[in-house]
Design an enzyme around this catalytic site. Structure first.
Site, short mmCIF file in Angstrom:
data_model
loop_
_atom_site.label_atom_id
_atom_site.label_comp_id
_atom_site.label_asym_id
_atom_site.label_seq_id
_atom_site.Cartn_x
_atom_site.Cartn_y
_atom_site.Cartn_z
N SER A 1 38.68 31.06 4.45
CA SER A 1 40.09 31.17 4.11
C SER A 1 40.61 32.46 4.74
CB SER A 1 40.29 31.20 2.59
OG SER A 1 41.65 31.42 2.28
N ARG A 2 41.53 32.33 5.68
CA ARG A 2 42.01 33.50 6.42
C ARG A 2 43.14 34.22 5.70
NH1 ARG A 2 42.00 29.42 10.54
NH2 ARG A 2 40.01 29.40 11.62
N VAL A 3 43.67 33.62 4.63
CA VAL A 3 44.81 34.22 3.93
C VAL A 3 44.52 34.38 2.45
CG1 VAL A 3 47.25 33.94 3.33
CG2 VAL A 3 46.45 33.25 5.58
#
Length: 519
Positions: A374-376
């Protein structure tokens, strides 16, 4: 009184006034001529019609055929128009009339859609009568500009421990769910919808080209669990024209945007975009558009990027609403580097990969933590989660590597054996039954017991019962501590010690006497 009794002058005046009124009425009514462009079908094939005689038609304009069938002007050439059909076209034939409607494809929006099941052009499929809405929005709309967006700061709890702890999703994020067939992709999306009960989140489930039996099962689950009361279901089945499958995700997004503009948080599930890409490929090839890689047209990336760019978190001045997108994609033979999966991985803000090998081993949900990211969402994750799950992903990844090495029969030292035993407990705790979302407080209690290694002394065959005991013991956590866990406050040492003690007491019944004395 007869006309004989009326003087001649008065009778003349009467007739003059009547004729003057008739002349005035005649002059005030001017016959209106409304120009209409009527074209004709020159040829028709699977989901496609070629139309001539409409020189003023524009791209994406809605056209009406006989029998209340609609279509979208897609190829606008000089002499002929390629039209995508949006309904039953079995009664159409060459020579039939086609009429311009001077508007683009739109969909009804509003609170009246909540709890309803519709197709992408707003026709009801649930047998509950007509939709009562006062507004329509085009299915194709520009995404909000950068200046209209705010950072993702609020988590969207899925109720799935492995996701909320290790691959968190924030409100306004786009998180891809991918994996082979029958690995539980829809189950994860469905559990996320079920977990939104009472959280003031509107859910839009978009089924694209799915089997009727699969869609019926999803709708039955939503209805049984009470989730249909805050959901909208947009459906296209496998036997529907490919034009409906192509329009479906855009229509679902327009419905979601209506609620976002009201300042509400929305969750959209696209299930799945593999069928969407295939429908677009079919339409493009039938319209004689040049094929590219794997016969997909050159703009296949663009159709998905312009869709997912509409998912965002708006600024507070614009209401502060958000759209969280969970697109689903199907891989073949675990090939996540194929054309469509890599396109969507590059568009989205992270991915949840479901492994067939884990699924076959009975590890459910079959989330491959090493290939998921999950990049955010980590920015939106609650501080309490970060405190208890910070080292969990690394410990789990180390365990998976060591487990692979241990299969070769190598002799293991005590420290390696402890890592393996701890990793097996992590995997057991992260397993979860379908349609059984776990609350945030219960998750933190289980994760804190994991990081404190309280489960390491519990036999593996009793892990499920032990985890349930810890979850039930979470009801003993004081309400003020629960409020701090659900807020943005950090987990204090006193709170950590309190939750650990409650979890330790819950696990005493699963330990031997010698182990219990050490806790």
């Amino acid at each position: 009184m007869s006309t004989e009794d009326v003087p001649g002058d008065s009778l003349t005046e009467l007739f003059d006034s009547v004729f003057a009124g008739m002349a005035q009425a005649r002059e005030s009514v001017m016959p209106g001529l409304t120009p209409r462009e009527i074209g004709t079908i020159t040829s028709i094939t699977t989901g496609i019609a070629k139309v001539s005689g409409l020189p003023g038609v524009g791209f994406d304009e809605l056209l009406k055929f006989s029998g209340d069938t609609y279509g979208i002007a897609f190829n606008v050439d000089e002499d002929e128009i390629g039209v995508i059909l949006l309904g039953d076209y079995s009664s159409l034939q060459a020579g039939d009339e086609v009429q311009r409607l001077d508007r683009v494809v739109d969909v009804p929006v509003g609170d009246g859609l909540i709890g309803r099941i519709i197709n992408p052009i707003g026709q009801t499929l649930d047998g509950q009568g007509r939709l009562v809405t006062s507004e329509r929005l085009p299915v194709e709309r520009s995404a909000p500009s950068i200046l209209e967006r705010d950072p993702v700061t609020e988590p969207l709890q899925t109720g799935i421990k492995v996701i909320d702890a290790l691959i968190p999703v924030g409100r306004g994020q786009r998180e891809l769910i991918l994996g082979d067939r029958q690995t539980g992709k829809t189950a994860i999306a469905l559990d996320t919808i079920l977990n939104q009960r009472g959280k003031n989140v509107v859910c839009v489930y978009c089924a694209i080209g799915q089997r009727a039996s699969g869609v019926a099962k999803v709708i039955a689950t939503l209805r049984e669990e009470g989730a249909l009361a805050y959901s909208v279901v947009v459906v296209t089945e496998g036997n529907d024209p490919p034009g409906l499958a192509y329009v479906a995700p855009y229509a679902a997004t327009s419905i979601a945007e209506y609620f976002m503009q009201q300042g509400r948080d929305v969750l959209v599930v696209y299930d799945d975009l593999t069928h969407h890409a295939r429908a677009y490929r079919e339409l493009s090839l039938l319209l004689r558009r040049p094929p590219g890689r794997e016969a997909y047209p050159g703009d296949i990336f663009y159709i998905h990027s312009r869709l997912l760019e509409r998912a965002t978190h708006l600024r507070a001045e614009l209401g502060g609403g958000s759209i969280t997108a969970l697109p689903v994609i199907e891989t073949e033979a675990e090939d996540i580097s194929a054309y469509i999966p890599t396109n969507l991985i590059s568009i989205t803000d992270g991915q949840i990969y479901l492994s067939p090998s884990l699924f076959e081993l009975g590890v459910l949900p079959a989330v491959d933590v090493g290939k998921s990211v999950s990049r955010v969402g980590g920015k939106a994750q609650r501080a309490a989660y970060r405190a208890v799950a910070g080292d969990l992903k690394l410990a789990y990844a180390q365990f998976e590597e060591m487990e692979t090495f241990a299969r070769f029969g190598a002799r293991l030292d005590d420290s390696t054996r402890k890592i393996l035993e701890h990793g097996r407990r992590i995997r057991a705790c992260l397993q979860q039954q379908e349609s059984d979302p776990v609350s945030m407080v219960e998750q933190i209690a289980v994760l804190l017991a994991l990081t404190a290694k309280l489960f390491d002394a519990v036999p593996l065959d009793q892990m499920s019962a032990a985890e349930n005991a810890v979850r039930q013991s979470a009801s003993e956590i004081p309400s003020d501590v629960c409020a701090r866990l659900e807020s943005a406050q950090s987990l204090s040492d006193a709170d950590r010690a309190l939750i650990t003690r409650i979890a330790s007491n819950a696990l005493r019944g699963f330990l031997t006497e010698s182990t219990a004395k050490t806790l």
